[in-house]
Design a protein around this motif. Structure first.
Motif, short mmCIF file in Angstrom:
data_model
loop_
_atom_site.label_atom_id
_atom_site.label_comp_id
_atom_site.label_asym_id
_atom_site.label_seq_id
_atom_site.Cartn_x
_atom_site.Cartn_y
_atom_site.Cartn_z
N UNK A 1 -1.05 2.30 -10.34
CA UNK A 1 -2.49 2.16 -10.39
C UNK A 1 -2.96 0.84 -9.80
N UNK A 2 -2.02 0.00 -9.42
CA UNK A 2 -2.37 -1.30 -8.86
C UNK A 2 -3.06 -1.13 -7.51
N UNK A 3 -4.15 -1.85 -7.31
CA UNK A 3 -4.94 -1.71 -6.10
C UNK A 3 -4.56 -2.79 -5.10
N UNK A 4 -4.24 -2.38 -3.88
CA UNK A 4 -3.94 -3.31 -2.79
C UNK A 4 -5.20 -3.45 -1.95
N UNK B 1 0.83 -1.21 0.00
CA UNK B 1 0.00 0.00 0.00
C UNK B 1 0.86 1.26 0.00
N UNK B 2 0.47 2.24 -0.79
CA UNK B 2 1.21 3.49 -0.87
C UNK B 2 0.66 4.58 0.02
N UNK B 3 -0.27 4.24 0.91
CA UNK B 3 -0.93 5.27 1.71
C UNK B 3 -0.06 5.87 2.80
N UNK B 4 0.87 5.11 3.34
CA UNK B 4 1.72 5.59 4.44
C UNK B 4 3.19 5.53 4.03
N UNK B 5 4.00 6.38 4.66
CA UNK B 5 5.43 6.44 4.35
C UNK B 5 6.32 6.04 5.52
N UNK B 6 5.84 6.29 6.76
CA UNK B 6 6.74 6.18 7.90
C UNK B 6 6.23 5.24 8.99
N UNK B 7 5.46 4.20 8.63
CA UNK B 7 5.00 3.28 9.65
C UNK B 7 6.15 2.52 10.32
N UNK B 8 7.29 2.47 9.66
CA UNK B 8 8.44 1.77 10.23
C UNK B 8 9.28 2.67 11.14
N UNK B 9 8.82 3.91 11.39
CA UNK B 9 9.53 4.84 12.26
C UNK B 9 8.70 5.09 13.52
N UNK B 10 9.37 5.18 14.66
CA UNK B 10 8.69 5.48 15.91
C UNK B 10 8.09 6.87 15.91
N UNK C 1 -11.19 9.46 3.54
CA UNK C 1 -10.35 8.59 2.72
C UNK C 1 -11.03 8.38 1.38
N UNK C 2 -10.23 8.23 0.35
CA UNK C 2 -10.73 7.86 -0.97
C UNK C 2 -10.17 6.48 -1.31
N UNK C 3 -11.02 5.46 -1.12
CA UNK C 3 -10.65 4.10 -1.49
C UNK C 3 -10.99 3.87 -2.96
N UNK C 4 -10.53 2.74 -3.49
CA UNK C 4 -10.87 2.36 -4.87
C UNK C 4 -11.12 0.86 -4.89
N UNK C 5 -12.10 0.44 -5.67
CA UNK C 5 -12.47 -0.97 -5.73
C UNK C 5 -11.70 -1.70 -6.82
N UNK D 1 -11.03 -5.35 -9.20
CA UNK D 1 -11.89 -6.09 -10.13
C UNK D 1 -12.88 -6.98 -9.40
N UNK D 2 -12.54 -7.41 -8.18
CA UNK D 2 -13.46 -8.26 -7.42
C UNK D 2 -14.41 -7.44 -6.54
N UNK D 3 -14.36 -6.11 -6.64
CA UNK D 3 -15.24 -5.26 -5.86
C UNK D 3 -14.73 -4.94 -4.47
N UNK D 4 -13.60 -5.53 -4.07
CA UNK D 4 -13.05 -5.24 -2.75
C UNK D 4 -12.34 -3.89 -2.77
N UNK D 5 -12.56 -3.11 -1.72
CA UNK D 5 -11.97 -1.78 -1.65
C UNK D 5 -10.54 -1.86 -1.12
N UNK D 6 -9.73 -0.96 -1.61
CA UNK D 6 -8.35 -0.88 -1.15
C UNK D 6 -7.75 0.46 -1.50
N UNK D 7 -6.43 0.53 -1.46
CA UNK D 7 -5.68 1.73 -1.84
C UNK D 7 -4.63 1.33 -2.86
N UNK D 8 -4.17 2.30 -3.62
CA UNK D 8 -3.19 2.01 -4.66
C UNK D 8 -1.78 1.86 -4.08
N UNK D 9 -0.99 1.04 -4.73
CA UNK D 9 0.41 0.94 -4.37
C UNK D 9 1.11 2.26 -4.71
#
Length: 397
Positions: free
Chosen positions: A152-155, A83-92, A134-138, A140-148
């Motif tokens: 344009x790839x949906x996670x 997922x491309x939504x966050x940048x710093x989850x690996x930082x305290x 938040x702006x999610x995107x569905x 091909x199977x209709x499941x919502x996610x966010x782009x990498x």
């Protein structure tokens, strides 16, 4: 360079943080922007993008020597290629504040020639469950996610730990039209508003609270994403604006009227506030929200055009505002707007910025026209991401 590095892996020493959620390293004289790393680490970095320029992009796919500030990401899809939504989850938590402070400081120094100590302040509530819109995107199977990241790839997601629980529950368990965008907002009452592919599915008018009162606005229009941000920013603007009773103030990029309301209270019934906003629905909301304060006058249109047109109208428009508040979009106000503000000659300018590079460019333009940076505060209004909000006070002379 003739040979692409895409797909190659290098063992590298990670350099300083840069604007955009990555760190800077060098391999054979080329700059490598590395995500999922921290300054001082040694990592294996896989090149993910190489356009043959002086730089390329890479992900840290294995950490060989970890920073003491590294933590385990709370989200299972916060990693290389995911997922491309966050940048710093690996930082305290403290590390994220330090990284953002370093970015703001570097942008001000490099783009505006301003050397100033920067401290990024955390907002109440912690690192998770703060995101109210938040702006999610569905897929091909209709499941919502966010782009990498940069893709344009949906996670697909089963949860989004930075998003409020009501917003997550309203979207992620359900199926949506393949390829559709699903916009979700949870407001101050925890009411959820959902719009799919531009069609309102649930709710529509959000209730928010800040500056001691309630605000009603289009649920998917502009409002601060962090639930504590609007109140915090309104308080800083009120402290720094110092508009006089009976005075004239401008609120540029006025949105639904939050700062116009703050200024209206300061100038009082005999003062005036000019609120300028380009979005039609935001102006409708703003006029309704400030209906009890007739000293606020709304103008709809691009800020640059409204200010340019006003110069050619009656003498009333040539009166000098005491203070100008501006909260432009991510690209910044730009030279034309900054120059128009400077020609108006306010004593003070309060600039609310969501991008430190755009802020620095505009501060350089202000400085060239006689306005100096007097105070600066920075806030972590977007935890886990690279985004940071700054508020700058400028004074003439």
């Amino acid at each position: 360079m003739s040979e692409s590095w895409q797909g190659r892996t290098f063992e590298i020493e990670v350099g300083p943080v840069a604007h955009g959620g990555h760190c800077v390293s060098r391999v054979d004289g080329r700059v490598v922007f590395v995500r999922h790393a921290l300054p001082g680490e040694r990592v294996l970095a896989e090149v993910t993008e190489d356009a043959g320029k002086s730089f390329c992009r890479a992900d840290a796919v294995k950490v060989l020597s970890a920073s003491p500030q590294r933590v385990s990401p709370p989200c299972p899809v916060a990693g290389p290629g995911l997922c491309g939504g966050c940048d710093w989850q690996h930082a305290g938590a403290d590390a994220q504040l330090d990284l953002k402070a370093a970015v703001v400081s570097e942008q001000l120094r490099r783009l505006a020639g301003i050397e100033v100590p920067v401290r990024v302040e955390a907002l109440p509530g912690g690192l998770l469950r703060w995101r109210t819109r938040v702006r999610f995107v569905a897929g091909e199977d209709g499941r919502a996610g966010l782009r990498a990241h940069r893709s344009h790839r949906i996670v697909p997601l089963t949860d989004c730990p930075i998003t409020t629980t009501p917003a997550v529950r309203a979207v992620l368990p359900h199926r949506w039209g393949p390829g559709n965008e699903i916009e979700v907002t949870s407001d101050a009452n925890d009411e959820v508003h959902v719009r799919e592919a531009g069609e309102q599915r649930l709710g529509g008018v959000a209730v928010q609270r800040a500056a001691g009162r309630q605000w009603r606005l289009s649920a998917h229009g502009f409002w601060q994403v962090h639930p504590e941000a609007a109140e915090t920013f309104a308080s800083v603007v009120a402290d720094w604006a110092e508009a006089s009773q009976g005075g004239l103030a401008w609120d540029l990029y006025a949105g639904a009227g939050l700062f116009a309301g703050v200024l209206a209270e300061q100038v009082g019934a005999h003062g005036r506030v000019l609120a300028v906003e380009s979005d039609r629905r935001a102006v409708v909301d703003g006029e309704a929200n400030t209906a009890g304060t007739p000293q606020v006058r709304w103008r709809r249109g691009a800020v640059e055009r409204v200010l340019r047109d006003s110069r050619g109208r009656s003498a009333r428009h040539h009166e000098r505002p005491e203070v100008v508040v501006l909260d432009p979009p991510r690209k910044g106000a730009g030279a034309a707007v900054v120059e128009a503000v400077c020609r108006a000659g306010p004593q003070r300018v309060v600039y609310v910025a969501c991008d430190p590079a755009a802020l620095a460019r505009d501060l350089a333009t202000f400085a060239a026209r006689g306005y100096r940076l007097d105070r600066l505060r920075a806030f972590d209004a977007f935890p886990m991401t690279h985004h940071v909000e700054c508020i700058a006070l400028l004074r003439r002379g």
